[in-house]
Design a protein around this motif. Structure first.
Motif, PDB file in Angstrom:
ATOM      1  N   ILE A   1       0.861  -1.180   0.000  1.00 50.48           N
ATOM      2  CA  ILE A   1       0.000   0.000   0.000  1.00 50.48           C
ATOM      3  C   ILE A   1       0.905   1.241   0.000  1.00 50.48           C
ATOM      4  N   ARG A   2       0.673   2.151  -0.940  1.00 48.74           N
ATOM      5  CA  ARG A   2       1.466   3.375  -1.025  1.00 48.74           C
ATOM      6  C   ARG A   2       0.555   4.593  -1.098  1.00 48.74           C
TER       7      ARG A   2
ATOM      8  N   GLY B   1       4.019   9.326   2.295  1.00 43.07           N
ATOM      9  CA  GLY B   1       3.952   8.388   3.417  1.00 43.07           C
ATOM     10  C   GLY B   1       4.788   7.157   3.153  1.00 43.07           C
ATOM     11  N   ARG B   2       5.148   6.462   4.213  1.00 41.27           N
ATOM     12  CA  ARG B   2       5.902   5.226   4.068  1.00 41.27           C
ATOM     13  C   ARG B   2       4.960   4.109   3.634  1.00 41.27           C
ATOM     14  N   GLU B   3       5.441   3.229   2.772  1.00 37.74           N
ATOM     15  CA  GLU B   3       4.596   2.166   2.271  1.00 37.74           C
ATOM     16  C   GLU B   3       4.386   1.088   3.344  1.00 37.74           C
TER      17      GLU B   3
ATOM     18  N   LYS C   1      23.864   9.297   3.055  1.00 35.72           N
ATOM     19  CA  LYS C   1      22.623   9.762   3.685  1.00 35.72           C
ATOM     20  C   LYS C   1      21.594  10.078   2.594  1.00 35.72           C
ATOM     21  N   VAL C   2      20.406   9.529   2.742  1.00 37.12           N
ATOM     22  CA  VAL C   2      19.332   9.784   1.784  1.00 37.12           C
ATOM     23  C   VAL C   2      18.033   9.985   2.538  1.00 37.12           C
ATOM     24  N   SER C   3      17.057  10.568   1.859  1.00 37.28           N
ATOM     25  CA  SER C   3      15.710  10.662   2.399  1.00 37.28           C
ATOM     26  C   SER C   3      14.969   9.388   2.002  1.00 37.28           C
ATOM     27  N   GLU C   4      14.734   8.522   2.967  1.00 39.85           N
ATOM     28  CA  GLU C   4      14.214   7.192   2.670  1.00 39.85           C
ATOM     29  C   GLU C   4      12.751   7.246   2.228  1.00 39.85           C
TER      30      GLU C   4
END
Length: 306
Positions: free
Chosen positions: A99-100, A104-106, A250-253
């Motif tokens: 679900i995405r 928001g995080r899946e 470093k990344v924006s997850e």
């Protein structure tokens, strides 16, 4: 005689027929209509093969399939030109729903695990036994029913493979415990699994820099280790060398799903195909794993410069 190309296989023990539903927004407890739907085949070994294909490598994905969902998975792999060999049986392929929503995080829902039947396992073991020496096999993910007698032929085939070819493990639970007692070429796993395997009676969440963990790892016959810890340090211990600690970019997850599999594929590319030392292969792999975490999907990001 000139040697042929390096043969690479991945073995997925718990294939996933995965549907992704994209919502504008969603919340539990009410009926909601998705804006779009897509299908893909999941499973750690499948992900590794998909990432290797990004480098132009034909890595044959071995898997267990069953039922109409298994057939749908095979059609998906064929349509994308991914080399594969399925061992079909009566056990239906499991389902998964992702679900995405934007920003928001899946969320992922997985169907129950089910062990492949004995005939499918025996067919897989026979196939591995028929392969020439010198190949690479990555055994990936969970293997429901691993401790049962039906897996005896596969365990025997893996013991034989270790003695004549390269075996890499990215698994957990009973198969990890079994493989860690053998001279596997490489075990790649996350920090929680590593601590539980190496120091199962300790509950203090020891850091990867703990000398006691390093000493315990030396007691196993495993030749090389890579231990990841989410966005934290990566612990790499090459055979007969002191461990090193690598810091991922470093990344924006967006989604961490499959990032460990992407990393393993890139380690295989660097270590096995480009003949880098393992520590250099791990350094090579990290930007790709980070890029995967910064995008939705698995192995579908824009390739970083490396």
């Amino acid at each position: 005689m000139k040697a042929g190309p390096l043969q690479i296989f991945t073995l997925t023990g718990n294939l996933l027929a995965e549907r992704t539903l994209d919502f504008r927004d969603w919340a539990p407890g009410r009926t909601q209509r998705a804006e779009s739907e897509s299908f893909q085949v999941g499973g750690k070994g499948i992900n590794v093969s998909r990432m290797l294909a990004r480098f132009g490598v034909e890595a044959t994905a071995l898997c267990f399939t069953g039922g109409h969902l298994g057939a749908e998975c095979l059609a998906w792999l064929t349509a994308r030109g991914l080399s594969h060999r399925a061992f079909s049986g009566s056990t239906p392929t499991r389902t998964g729903i992702v679900i995405r929503r934007p920003g928001g995080r899946e969320t992922t829902f997985l169907g129950p695990d089910a062990a492949p039947d004995a005939d499918a396992i025996a067919a897989c073991a026979q196939f591995l036994g028929e392969q020439p020496d010198g190949g690479v096999l990555a055994i990936c993910g969970s293997f429901p029913g691993w401790e049962g007698a039906a897996f005896d032929p596969l365990r025997k085939a893996l013991d034989a493979w270790i003695n004549r070819s390269t075996l890499i493990a990215d698994t957990y639970g009973p198969p990890l415990a079994w493989l860690a007692k053998r001279p596997v070429s490489l075990v790649k796993l996350n920090a929680t699994e590593f601590r539980g395997l190496i120091r199962p009676n300790r509950k203090d969440g020891s850091s990867l820099t703990d000398p006691e963990l390093e000493a315990a790892a030396k007691e196993t016959p495993v030749r090389n280790w890579i231990v990841t810890d989410g966005p934290g340090l990566v612990w790499v211990r090459e055979e007969n060398s002191s461990p090193i600690y690598l810091e991922p970019p470093k990344v924006s997850e967006v989604s961490a799903t499959g990032s460990g599999d992407v990393m393993l594929a890139c380690v295989i590319e660097g270590w096995m195909r480009r003949h880098m030392p393992l520590r250099e292969a791990a350094v090579f792999a990290l930007p790709y794993a980070a890029s995967n975490a910064a995008h939705s999907g698995v192995a579908e990001f824009e390739m970083p410069e490396n």
